[in-house]
Design an enzyme around this catalytic site. Structure first.
Site, PDB file in Angstrom:
ATOM      1  N   HIS A  96       8.282  10.497 -40.934  1.00  0.00           N
ATOM      2  CA  HIS A  96       9.026   9.568 -41.792  1.00  0.00           C
ATOM      3  C   HIS A  96       8.327   8.218 -41.910  1.00  0.00           C
ATOM      4  O   HIS A  96       7.448   7.863 -41.108  1.00  0.00           O
ATOM      5  CB  HIS A  96      10.438   9.354 -41.233  1.00  0.00           C
ATOM      6  CG  HIS A  96      10.450   8.746 -39.870  1.00  0.00           C
ATOM      7  ND1 HIS A  96      10.253   7.397 -39.642  1.00  0.00           N
ATOM      8  CD2 HIS A  96      10.618   9.306 -38.642  1.00  0.00           C
ATOM      9  CE1 HIS A  96      10.303   7.150 -38.341  1.00  0.00           C
ATOM     10  NE2 HIS A  96      10.529   8.298 -37.709  1.00  0.00           N
TER      11      HIS A  96
ATOM     12  N   HIS B 146       9.851  13.701 -37.237  1.00  0.00           N
ATOM     13  CA  HIS B 146       9.651  12.506 -36.413  1.00  0.00           C
ATOM     14  C   HIS B 146       8.409  12.655 -35.529  1.00  0.00           C
ATOM     15  O   HIS B 146       7.940  13.773 -35.284  1.00  0.00           O
ATOM     16  CB  HIS B 146      10.879  12.282 -35.538  1.00  0.00           C
ATOM     17  CG  HIS B 146      12.155  12.274 -36.316  1.00  0.00           C
ATOM     18  ND1 HIS B 146      12.721  11.110 -36.792  1.00  0.00           N
ATOM     19  CD2 HIS B 146      12.973  13.278 -36.712  1.00  0.00           C
ATOM     20  CE1 HIS B 146      13.838  11.405 -37.456  1.00  0.00           C
ATOM     21  NE2 HIS B 146      14.006  12.712 -37.416  1.00  0.00           N
TER      22      HIS B 146
END
Length: 214
Positions: A11, A152
């Site tokens: 992200h 992530h």
């Protein structure tokens, strides 16, 4: 034999990334810089064929995925199993604050991240098991297609270790920058890592500056 191509993306940056705070399951939004990074990534993927888009259900990953998916007219499928490691009582703290308040627990976790559980959270082995299960479920569903998966730093590190058959101590041996792109080609009998942490789309920002597992 046609494989399944999976684009793995971390992200965009959040304010907690910028201030060095461990996020984990805390639902922290993208910063203005993170949104710009996602927009640059959208342009990178504009002319790449995508058949499906998947994301962690945390907003920083979901917003990054939605931004990339928009030109393709694709909905984002959120998958809880792709979440970041649960940092428990460490969430919202910086490295310095964690080391000062939890010196023994930090050192134990640093030396054995696979088996040592973060206070109130998870071990990397637990993260690897849930992310690996989620990843393989997605690949089976999308066999022979080209898909994007946004997650992530920590969860993607464990996934890459699983793909390469590496011990989980290897999570400390490579970096994944915010919006860094990795590529995996998946076949019935093997997965092949084609690209790791490419960030050339960020060149207009002066290069990447967000790494680690936050």
């Amino acid at each position: 034999m046609q494989g399944t191509r999976v684009y793995l993306v971390r992200h965009g940056e959040t304010e907690w990334n910028n201030s060095g705070r461990y996020q984990g399951h805390s639902d922290v939004d993208l910063s203005s810089k993170g949104r710009l990074q996602a927009e640059l990534l959208r342009e990178r993927f504009r002319h790449i064929s995508l058949d499906g888009v998947y994301s962690s259900d945390l907003s920083r990953a979901r917003e990054t995925a939605v931004t990339i998916a928009a030109p393709h007219g694709l909905e984002v499928n959120t998958v809880t199993g792709l979440r970041e490691i649960n940092f428990g009582t460490w969430e919202g703290l910086t490295y310095q604050e964690i080391v000062a308040s939890f010196p023994c627990e930090w050192e134990a976790w640093r030396r054995d991240p696979a088996n040592k559980i973060v206070p109130g959270g998870e071990s990397f082995r637990q993260v690897k098991e849930r992310v690996w299960e989620a990843f393989n479920g997605i690949v089976r569903q999308e066999m022979g297609r080209s898909i994007l998966l946004v997650a992530h730093g920590g969860s993607l590190r464990t996934l890459i270790c699983a793909i390469l058959g590496l011990d989980l101590t290897a999570v400390w041996r490579f970096r994944l920058d915010n919006t860094g792109v990795s590529i995996v080609d998946c076949y019935d009998d093997k997965h092949i890592l084609v690209l790791l942490n490419d960030t050339h789309h960020l060149e207009t920002l002066g290069g990447p500056d967000g790494s680690g597992i936050l």
